[in-house]
Design a protein around this motif. Structure first.
Motif, short mmCIF file in Angstrom:
data_model
loop_
_atom_site.label_atom_id
_atom_site.label_comp_id
_atom_site.label_asym_id
_atom_site.label_seq_id
_atom_site.Cartn_x
_atom_site.Cartn_y
_atom_site.Cartn_z
N ARG A 41 0.84 -1.21 0.00
CA ARG A 41 0.00 0.00 0.00
C ARG A 41 0.87 1.26 0.00
O ARG A 41 1.97 1.24 0.54
CB ARG A 41 -0.86 0.08 1.26
CG ARG A 41 -1.82 -1.03 1.46
CD ARG A 41 -2.55 -0.83 2.78
NE ARG A 41 -3.39 -1.97 3.12
CZ ARG A 41 -3.71 -2.32 4.34
NH1 ARG A 41 -3.31 -1.60 5.37
NH2 ARG A 41 -4.47 -3.37 4.56
N GLU A 44 -1.09 6.84 1.53
CA GLU A 44 -2.46 7.31 1.34
C GLU A 44 -3.47 6.16 1.43
O GLU A 44 -4.50 6.27 2.10
CB GLU A 44 -2.55 7.99 -0.03
CG GLU A 44 -3.60 9.06 -0.14
CD GLU A 44 -3.47 9.81 -1.46
OE1 GLU A 44 -4.09 9.37 -2.45
OE2 GLU A 44 -2.72 10.81 -1.47
N GLU A 45 -3.18 5.06 0.73
CA GLU A 45 -4.07 3.89 0.77
C GLU A 45 -4.17 3.34 2.18
O GLU A 45 -5.24 2.93 2.63
CB GLU A 45 -3.56 2.80 -0.18
CG GLU A 45 -3.65 3.13 -1.64
CD GLU A 45 -2.87 2.17 -2.52
OE1 GLU A 45 -3.30 1.98 -3.68
OE2 GLU A 45 -1.83 1.61 -2.08
N LYS A 47 -3.78 4.93 5.05
CA LYS A 47 -4.62 5.81 5.88
C LYS A 47 -6.09 5.58 5.58
O LYS A 47 -6.93 5.53 6.48
CB LYS A 47 -4.26 7.28 5.63
CG LYS A 47 -2.99 7.71 6.28
CD LYS A 47 -2.70 9.17 5.97
CE LYS A 47 -1.32 9.56 6.45
NZ LYS A 47 -0.97 10.93 6.07
N LYS A 48 -6.41 5.44 4.30
CA LYS A 48 -7.80 5.27 3.85
C LYS A 48 -8.46 4.03 4.46
O LYS A 48 -9.63 4.04 4.80
CB LYS A 48 -7.84 5.21 2.33
CG LYS A 48 -9.20 5.29 1.73
CD LYS A 48 -9.11 5.34 0.22
CE LYS A 48 -10.46 5.56 -0.41
NZ LYS A 48 -10.37 5.67 -1.87
#
Length: 113
Positions: A41, A44-45, A47-48
């Motif tokens: 990941r 950003e991914e 955290k999402k």
């Protein structure tokens, strides 16, 4: 790119070679499919999806696997735990597997039990 018996290239993009080699060994031992639902990941991914800040997903040393039937899950966990350096975490809807070079013996954790 190295070829693996049990994984397609698109499933393992960005994963560390040593990690994939050992996942492949575990898959061979389990003799049931490992369906990777999450692998490498970006920050950003991560955290999402609510991943932890120092997730091994960020380094390509972790995957999440879909849980199959009871027997398949048991065989999957048994095979994963036969590999030194693996940490296996059973979550509500998946199995998280990560590489931890300080573990000479694999470890199993159950989250939210």
């Amino acid at each position: 790119m190295r070829e693996y018996k049990h994984f397609k290239e698109k499933e393992i993009i960005g994963l560390a070679t040593h990690f994939v080699i050992n996942l492949n060994f575990a898959r061979e031992r389990a003799n049931v499919p490992f369906i990777i639902t999450s692998s490498k990941r970006t920050e950003e991914e991560n955290k999402k999806v609510g991943g932890i800040k120092n997730s091994k997903h960020l380094t390509g040393e972790a995957v999440d696997l879909r849980i199959g039937s009871g027997t398949q899950t048991a065989r999957t966990i048994e095979a994963l735990l036969s590999i030194p350096f693996f940490e296996v975490i059973i979550e509500d809807d998946h199995i998280h597997v990560e590489w931890n070079p300080t573990n000479l013996i694999s470890k199993l954790f159950i989250k939210n039990a």
